[in-house]
Design a protein around this motif. Sequence first.
Motif, PDB file in Angstrom:
ATOM      1  N   PHE A 115       0.862  -1.344   0.012  1.00  0.00           N
ATOM      2  CA  PHE A 115      -0.043  -0.028  -0.249  1.00  0.00           C
ATOM      3  C   PHE A 115       1.053   1.157  -0.086  1.00  0.00           C
ATOM      4  O   PHE A 115       0.436   2.029  -0.555  1.00  0.00           O
ATOM      5  N   MET A 116       1.924   1.341   0.439  1.00  0.00           N
ATOM      6  CA  MET A 116       3.116   2.236   0.519  1.00  0.00           C
ATOM      7  C   MET A 116       3.475   2.670  -0.910  1.00  0.00           C
ATOM      8  O   MET A 116       3.699   3.741  -1.114  1.00  0.00           O
ATOM      9  N   ASN A 132       3.439   8.009  -3.321  1.00  0.00           N
ATOM     10  CA  ASN A 132       2.809   8.626  -4.358  1.00  0.00           C
ATOM     11  C   ASN A 132       1.768   9.787  -3.823  1.00  0.00           C
ATOM     12  O   ASN A 132       1.799  11.038  -4.558  1.00  0.00           O
ATOM     13  N   ALA A 133       1.164   9.662  -2.797  1.00  0.00           N
ATOM     14  CA  ALA A 133       0.234  10.802  -2.251  1.00  0.00           C
ATOM     15  C   ALA A 133       1.123  11.827  -1.757  1.00  0.00           C
ATOM     16  O   ALA A 133       0.839  12.942  -2.035  1.00  0.00           O
ATOM     17  N   ILE A 134       2.191  11.639  -1.115  1.00  0.00           N
ATOM     18  CA  ILE A 134       3.148  12.701  -0.693  1.00  0.00           C
ATOM     19  C   ILE A 134       3.693  13.498  -1.858  1.00  0.00           C
ATOM     20  O   ILE A 134       3.786  14.688  -1.770  1.00  0.00           O
ATOM     21  N   LEU A 135       3.992  12.719  -2.830  1.00  0.00           N
ATOM     22  CA  LEU A 135       4.835  13.216  -4.111  1.00  0.00           C
ATOM     23  C   LEU A 135       3.799  14.120  -4.646  1.00  0.00           C
ATOM     24  O   LEU A 135       3.926  15.302  -5.122  1.00  0.00           O
ATOM     25  N   ILE A 136       2.441  13.705  -4.856  1.00  0.00           N
ATOM     26  CA  ILE A 136       1.414  14.636  -5.599  1.00  0.00           C
ATOM     27  C   ILE A 136       0.980  15.965  -4.626  1.00  0.00           C
ATOM     28  O   ILE A 136       1.004  16.909  -5.073  1.00  0.00           O
ATOM     29  N   LYS A 185       5.206  14.018  -9.588  1.00  0.00           N
ATOM     30  CA  LYS A 185       4.397  13.007 -10.142  1.00  0.00           C
ATOM     31  C   LYS A 185       4.676  11.709  -9.405  1.00  0.00           C
ATOM     32  O   LYS A 185       5.771  11.368  -9.092  1.00  0.00           O
ATOM     33  N   PRO A 186       3.538  11.058  -9.572  1.00  0.00           N
ATOM     34  CA  PRO A 186       3.375   9.395  -9.008  1.00  0.00           C
ATOM     35  C   PRO A 186       4.647   8.650  -9.482  1.00  0.00           C
ATOM     36  O   PRO A 186       4.599   8.863 -11.025  1.00  0.00           O
ATOM     37  N   VAL A 204      -7.802   9.979 -11.999  1.00  0.00           N
ATOM     38  CA  VAL A 204      -7.100   8.833 -11.018  1.00  0.00           C
ATOM     39  C   VAL A 204      -6.532   9.114  -9.512  1.00  0.00           C
ATOM     40  O   VAL A 204      -5.834  10.518  -9.577  1.00  0.00           O
ATOM     41  N   VAL A 205      -7.140   8.530  -8.662  1.00  0.00           N
ATOM     42  CA  VAL A 205      -6.696   8.720  -7.184  1.00  0.00           C
ATOM     43  C   VAL A 205      -5.495   7.733  -6.776  1.00  0.00           C
ATOM     44  O   VAL A 205      -5.695   6.478  -6.768  1.00  0.00           O
TER      45      VAL A 205
END
Length: 372
Positions: free
Chosen positions: A200-201, A218-222, A227-228, A211-212
Motif C-alpha cells: 500500500f505504501m 505517491n500521495a506525498i509526491l503529489i 508526479k507519482p 486517477v486517485v
Amino acid sequence: MAMIKGENKRPNIMDWFTSTVGQILISLFVPALTFVVLWQGFIFLRDANAPKLIIVLVAVVWGVGGVALLYYVSNWLVEKTSRQWLHRLQPFVFVGPAIVLLGWYLAIPTLRTLYLSFMDANSRHFVGLENFIFAFTDRVMLEAFRNNLLWMIFGTAFSVGLGLAIAVLADRSRFEKIYKAIIFMPMAISFVGAGVIWKFMYTYKGEGFGVVEIGLLNAILIALGGKPQPWLTQPPWNNFFLIVIMVWLQTGYAMVILSSAIKSIPAELLEAARVDGANEFQVFFQIMIPVIKGTLLSVITTIVIFSLKLFDIVRVMTGGNNGTNVIANEFYIERFTYGNAGRASAIAIVLLIAVIPVIIYNLRQFRERRAF
C-alpha cells in the motif's frame, strides 16, 4: 556352601538394566517410543470427528502430558543404572526424540531433495547434472543470484548498522524503552503482513484525469507537486525499495541483541577510556566494537542467512517480476507453477549449499564464545 549360594543366586531386573545390552536398548527405546506416541496421537487428531473442544483437550493431554510422562519414566529408568552409564545415556533420553524428529523432517527430506535434483521434471528419469547446469547458467537464475547478493549486502549492512546506531543512541536517552519498543514493533508482524503493508505504501495508479493515488509515497509526491512513480516496476531500484522492508523488519532484532551486548560492557572500561582523553568516536570504534565483536558477527550471519532464503516479501510484493526475483521464489515458481520437480530440487540444494558456510561460521563463533 559356596556352590549352593552361587546356584541360588538369580539375576534380577536391576542387573539387566546395568548390562551393556540394557543400556543400548534403553537409548534406542526412548526416541522410538516417543515418535510412535506422537505419531499415533497425530493420526487420532487427524481422523477424529469429535467436537473441536475434545480434540484440543486430547491434543494437550496426549502431546504434553504423554511426552512429559515418557521423559519422566525414561529418566527414572536411566537413573537406576551405574553412574558411568548414567552420564552416557541421560543426554540421549532428552535429546534423542529431537534428533529423531530432525532426522525425519529435515535430514530425510534433504536427502530426497538431493536425489530428485538429478531426475527429470516428473522424477522418472535420471538426467545427471542437467538441473544444476540450469541453476547456474539460466538468465532468470543469474538474476536471482544477483538480487540475493543485493539483499545480502545492503539489507544486512543497513539492518545491522541502524540497529547498532539506535542501540548506542537510545542507551543515552531517558526514553530508551519507548524508542526501542517502537523500533522493535515490526518484528511482531509476519513477513507476509509486512509485504501487504508496504504494498500500500508503494501502490501506483498512474497519471491521468480522475486517477486517485492510494499509495502513501505517491500521495506525498503529489501533495508536494511531483508526479507519482511506479516504485516496484523500475529495476534495479525496485530491489532497493523491497530491501527497505527487510531493514524495517530486522533493525529491531539487531538493536535488541546489540543493545544487550553493549550494556554488558563494564562502565569502568568506558569511563577509563574517556578519562584518558578518548572522544566518543574512539570509544565506539576502539572499545565498544571490539568488545561486542562476537555478538555483532552473530547478528550479521543471522541476517545474512535470512537474506539468502528470503521469499515472503518478494512473493507478496512483486511475485518476482520486473527484475526482483530471488532464489527461493524461483524455486517456488519451478515447483508449483511449472511443475518441474527436478529443477526445483536443484535450486533448493543450491540454496542449501549457499547457506551452509554461513551456518558453519556462526556455529564456530558460538563455540569460541562457549555459547554451547
